[in-house]
Design a protein around this motif. Structure first.
Motif, PDB file in Angstrom:
ATOM      1  N   SER A  90       5.504  -7.232   3.343  1.00 19.29           N
ATOM      2  CA  SER A  90       4.700  -6.051   3.030  1.00 19.29           C
ATOM      3  C   SER A  90       5.644  -4.869   2.848  1.00 19.29           C
ATOM      4  O   SER A  90       6.753  -4.851   3.384  1.00 19.29           O
ATOM      5  CB  SER A  90       3.673  -5.764   4.130  1.00 19.29           C
TER       6      SER A  90
ATOM      7  N   THR B 168      -1.411  -5.149  -4.545  1.00 15.23           N
ATOM      8  CA  THR B 168      -1.518  -3.762  -4.096  1.00 15.23           C
ATOM      9  C   THR B 168      -2.901  -3.577  -3.496  1.00 15.23           C
ATOM     10  O   THR B 168      -3.890  -4.141  -3.983  1.00 15.23           O
ATOM     11  CB  THR B 168      -1.293  -2.766  -5.252  1.00 15.23           C
ATOM     12  N   LEU B 169      -2.952  -2.793  -2.429  1.00 14.24           N
ATOM     13  CA  LEU B 169      -4.213  -2.545  -1.734  1.00 14.24           C
ATOM     14  C   LEU B 169      -4.568  -1.075  -1.834  1.00 14.24           C
ATOM     15  O   LEU B 169      -3.755  -0.213  -1.481  1.00 14.24           O
ATOM     16  CB  LEU B 169      -4.102  -2.953  -0.257  1.00 14.24           C
ATOM     17  N   GLY B 170      -5.754  -0.805  -2.336  1.00 13.93           N
ATOM     18  CA  GLY B 170      -6.200   0.570  -2.499  1.00 13.93           C
ATOM     19  C   GLY B 170      -5.941   1.081  -3.898  1.00 13.93           C
ATOM     20  O   GLY B 170      -5.358   0.390  -4.739  1.00 13.93           O
TER      21      GLY B 170
ATOM     22  N   ASN C 234       2.427   1.618   3.964  1.00 13.84           N
ATOM     23  CA  ASN C 234       2.819   0.368   4.620  1.00 13.84           C
ATOM     24  C   ASN C 234       2.605   0.453   6.125  1.00 13.84           C
ATOM     25  O   ASN C 234       3.343  -0.113   6.907  1.00 13.84           O
ATOM     26  CB  ASN C 234       4.267  -0.018   4.292  1.00 13.84           C
TER      27      ASN C 234
ATOM     28  N   ALA D 296      -1.707   2.889  -4.556  1.00 15.38           N
ATOM     29  CA  ALA D 296      -0.434   2.156  -4.608  1.00 15.38           C
ATOM     30  C   ALA D 296      -0.244   1.523  -5.981  1.00 15.38           C
ATOM     31  O   ALA D 296      -1.127   0.823  -6.483  1.00 15.38           O
ATOM     32  CB  ALA D 296      -0.397   1.080  -3.529  1.00 15.38           C
TER      33      ALA D 296
ATOM     34  N   THR E  79      -9.960  -2.105  -1.959  1.00 19.12           N
ATOM     35  CA  THR E  79     -10.597  -2.472  -0.699  1.00 19.12           C
ATOM     36  C   THR E  79     -11.719  -1.511  -0.308  1.00 19.12           C
ATOM     37  O   THR E  79     -11.755  -0.359  -0.730  1.00 19.12           O
ATOM     38  CB  THR E  79      -9.561  -2.522   0.441  1.00 19.12           C
TER      39      THR E  79
ATOM     40  N   ASN F 113      -4.656  -6.137  -7.845  1.00 20.47           N
ATOM     41  CA  ASN F 113      -4.997  -4.957  -7.062  1.00 20.47           C
ATOM     42  C   ASN F 113      -6.300  -5.234  -6.349  1.00 20.47           C
ATOM     43  O   ASN F 113      -7.265  -5.687  -6.963  1.00 20.47           O
ATOM     44  CB  ASN F 113      -5.151  -3.702  -7.932  1.00 20.47           C
TER      45      ASN F 113
ATOM     46  N   CYS G 208       0.881  -1.166   0.000  1.00 21.71           N
ATOM     47  CA  CYS G 208       0.000   0.000   0.000  1.00 21.71           C
ATOM     48  C   CYS G 208       0.921   1.219   0.000  1.00 21.71           C
ATOM     49  O   CYS G 208       2.132   1.084  -0.115  1.00 21.71           O
ATOM     50  CB  CYS G 208      -0.992  -0.003   1.160  1.00 21.71           C
TER      51      CYS G 208
ATOM     52  N   GLY H 130       5.682  -0.385   1.266  1.00 22.58           N
ATOM     53  CA  GLY H 130       4.923   0.779   0.848  1.00 22.58           C
ATOM     54  C   GLY H 130       5.602   1.524  -0.273  1.00 22.58           C
ATOM     55  O   GLY H 130       6.826   1.501  -0.407  1.00 22.58           O
TER      56      GLY H 130
ATOM     57  N   LYS I 240      -3.228  -1.017   5.496  1.00 23.23           N
ATOM     58  CA  LYS I 240      -3.814  -2.127   4.740  1.00 23.23           C
ATOM     59  C   LYS I 240      -2.820  -3.224   4.378  1.00 23.23           C
ATOM     60  O   LYS I 240      -3.124  -4.406   4.517  1.00 23.23           O
ATOM     61  CB  LYS I 240      -4.510  -1.594   3.495  1.00 23.23           C
ATOM     62  N   SER I 241      -1.640  -2.870   3.899  1.00 16.51           N
ATOM     63  CA  SER I 241      -0.677  -3.922   3.517  1.00 16.51           C
ATOM     64  C   SER I 241      -0.162  -4.666   4.745  1.00 16.51           C
ATOM     65  O   SER I 241       0.050  -5.881   4.689  1.00 16.51           O
ATOM     66  CB  SER I 241       0.484  -3.349   2.695  1.00 16.51           C
TER      67      SER I 241
END
Length: 134
Positions: free
Chosen positions: A31, A76-78, A8, A81, A96, A93, A5, A33, A11-12
């Motif tokens: 994880s 990747t989250l969001g 970091n 990122a 979320t 991806n 994310c 960022g 979410k990650s």
């Protein structure tokens, strides 16, 4: 496996903690960022402690390009990122849930984010543990 994310810190880190709990030693989990922050988000950590996952000892890290090449999966989250794809590595991806867009904040927001990520982590772990038919 690498979860990414922006900072970091949320979410990650949550996804990595949940995957470590679920997969134990069967999946190597990292994880990072794209622009790492200074610390893990306190509400993220609190929401995970409620389900038996402790990320309080984690620290935000920058993406290591060598790690991106070495892992099998990068998630990747969001929406913010972005990681440059690498041949031979699976990239996903996860856009979320963002409860704050519905006026839900604080620990209630983080619990909903945690539950959304946990569902996705379980699905991914199942996929990774299912052998591909030849």
């Amino acid at each position: 496996m690498l979860f990414v994310c922006v900072k970091n810190g949320g979410k990650s880190q949550m996804a990595a903690g949940l995957m470590r709990q679920l997969a134990a030693d069967t999946i190597e989990v990292h994880s990072a960022g794209t622009k790492p922050g200074a610390a893990v988000n306190a509400l993220s950590a609190q929401s995970l402690l409620e389900v038996g996952v402790d990320i309080t000892g984690q620290t935000p890290k920058a993406i290591d390009p060598a790690l991106v090449r070495d892992v099998d999966v990068v998630v990747t989250l969001g929406r913010e990122a972005h990681v440059e794809p690498v041949d031979g590595t699976r990239f996903e991806n996860w856009d979320t849930d963002e409860p704050s867009e519905r006026g839900i904040d604080g620990i209630d927001r983080m619990r909903l984010v945690r539950d959304d990520i946990a569902t996705r982590v379980r699905r991914l772990a199942d996929q990774l543990h299912t052998p591909n038919p030849e």
